[in-house]
Scaffold this active site. Structure first.
Site, PDB file in Angstrom:
ATOM      1  N   LYS A 127      75.447  96.151  60.439  1.00  0.00           N
ATOM      2  CA  LYS A 127      76.497  95.133  60.315  1.00  0.00           C
ATOM      3  C   LYS A 127      76.526  94.610  58.881  1.00  0.00           C
ATOM      4  CE  LYS A 127      77.862  91.997  64.074  1.00  0.00           C
ATOM      5  NZ  LYS A 127      77.497  90.751  64.789  1.00  0.00           N
TER       6      LYS A 127
HETATM    7  O1  G3P Z   1      77.874  87.913  66.731  1.00  0.00           O
HETATM    8  C1  G3P Z   1      79.157  87.805  66.222  1.00  0.00           C
HETATM    9  C2  G3P Z   1      79.989  86.814  66.975  1.00  0.00           C
HETATM   10  O2  G3P Z   1      80.154  87.244  68.302  1.00  0.00           O
HETATM   11  C3  G3P Z   1      79.445  85.395  66.925  1.00  0.00           C
HETATM   12  O3  G3P Z   1      80.142  84.599  67.805  1.00  0.00           O
HETATM   13  O4  G3P Z   1      79.913  82.544  69.205  1.00  0.00           O
HETATM   14  O5  G3P Z   1      78.768  82.625  66.954  1.00  0.00           O
HETATM   15  O6  G3P Z   1      81.287  82.469  67.105  1.00  0.00           O
HETATM   16  P1  G3P Z   1      80.000  82.985  67.759  1.00  0.00           P
END
Ligand code: G3P
Length: 217
Positions: free
Chosen positions: A83
């Site tokens: 990533k």
């Molecule tokens: O891991 C990437 C993404 O899914 C993070 O989501 O919940 O931290 O906005 P969030």
């Protein structure tokens, strides 16, 4: 649609992997920190649990160091997807790793023009963060619609990996738009199983069955 779990909690991954419904895992530096474990160790364990892509994120911001980190992360297991953040240096790393055959997940995407750049850089996955756009009053799902349309227009192989999913409606909307993947917390996929009418109907079936005095086995 592929379902990825967005977590570094191995116990959650093991439990849901047993359903056969999990196609991969995504992590990020915050999720690794939350796990309290060493990155390489927990990524290796996750990769052994699920054969699908497991995203492990670089933490440098300069090209040279990100590239070295990505090459190291890729060496942990064959199903690691590296990533990288959607920055100029991150997309340079994406192109270099993709040219080497490494699957790259370009993350922290918040605009369709960013998504276009990631596809041109050879990303295997683009991660538009719908929930964080919704959180500030913007339409996260419109980003998915725009990205999916652009990718279809030009036949990009990059898969739309809907991220920052907050609830089952995000998954529903993403699926209706033809997104390839939704990555979500364990609680969200568990919520997708549930419906009160299913619970009520099952209770009624079993109550009527009990009256028969029969058992199948
Ligand atoms: O891991 C990437 C993404 O899914 C993070 O989501 O919940 O931290 O906005 P969030």
């Amino acid at each position: 649609m592929k379902f990825f779990l967005d977590t570094a909690d191995v116990s959650e991954i093991r439990a849901l992997a047993e359903t056969g419904l999990i196609d991969g895992v995504t992590t990020n530096p915050s999720l690794i920190a939350k796990s309290g474990r060493r990155m390489a160790e927990v990524i290796a364990e996750i990769c052994a649990i699920t054969p699908g892509p497991v995203s492990a994120e670089v933490t440098a911001t300069d090209f040279e160091t990100m590239l070295r980190e990505g090459q190291y992360l890729r060496s942990i297991a064959a199903n690691v997807a590296v990533k990288v953040p959607l920055t100029e240096a991150g997309l340079r790393v994406c192109r270099a790793l993709a040219n080497d055959g490494t699957k790259v997940n370009v993350t922290l995407c918040f605009s369709a023009t960013q998504a276009l750049l990631a596809a041109k850089a050879g990303a295997a996955f683009i991660s538009p963060f719908v929930g964080r756009l919704d959180d500030i009053g913007q339409d996260g799902m419109q980003l998915i619609a725009d990205t999916a349309q652009i990718y279809r227009n030009y036949g990009f192989a990059t898969e739309v990996l809907v991220a920052s999913v907050r609830h089952p409606v995000h998954v529903l909307q993403a699926a209706k738009l033809g997104a390839h993947v939704a990555t979500m917390p364990a609680a969200t996929i568990r919520a997708m199983f549930k419906h009160p009418l299913t619970d009520r109907g099952l209770d009624a079936f079993l109550a009527d069955w009990a009256k028969t005095g029969q058992s199948i086995l």
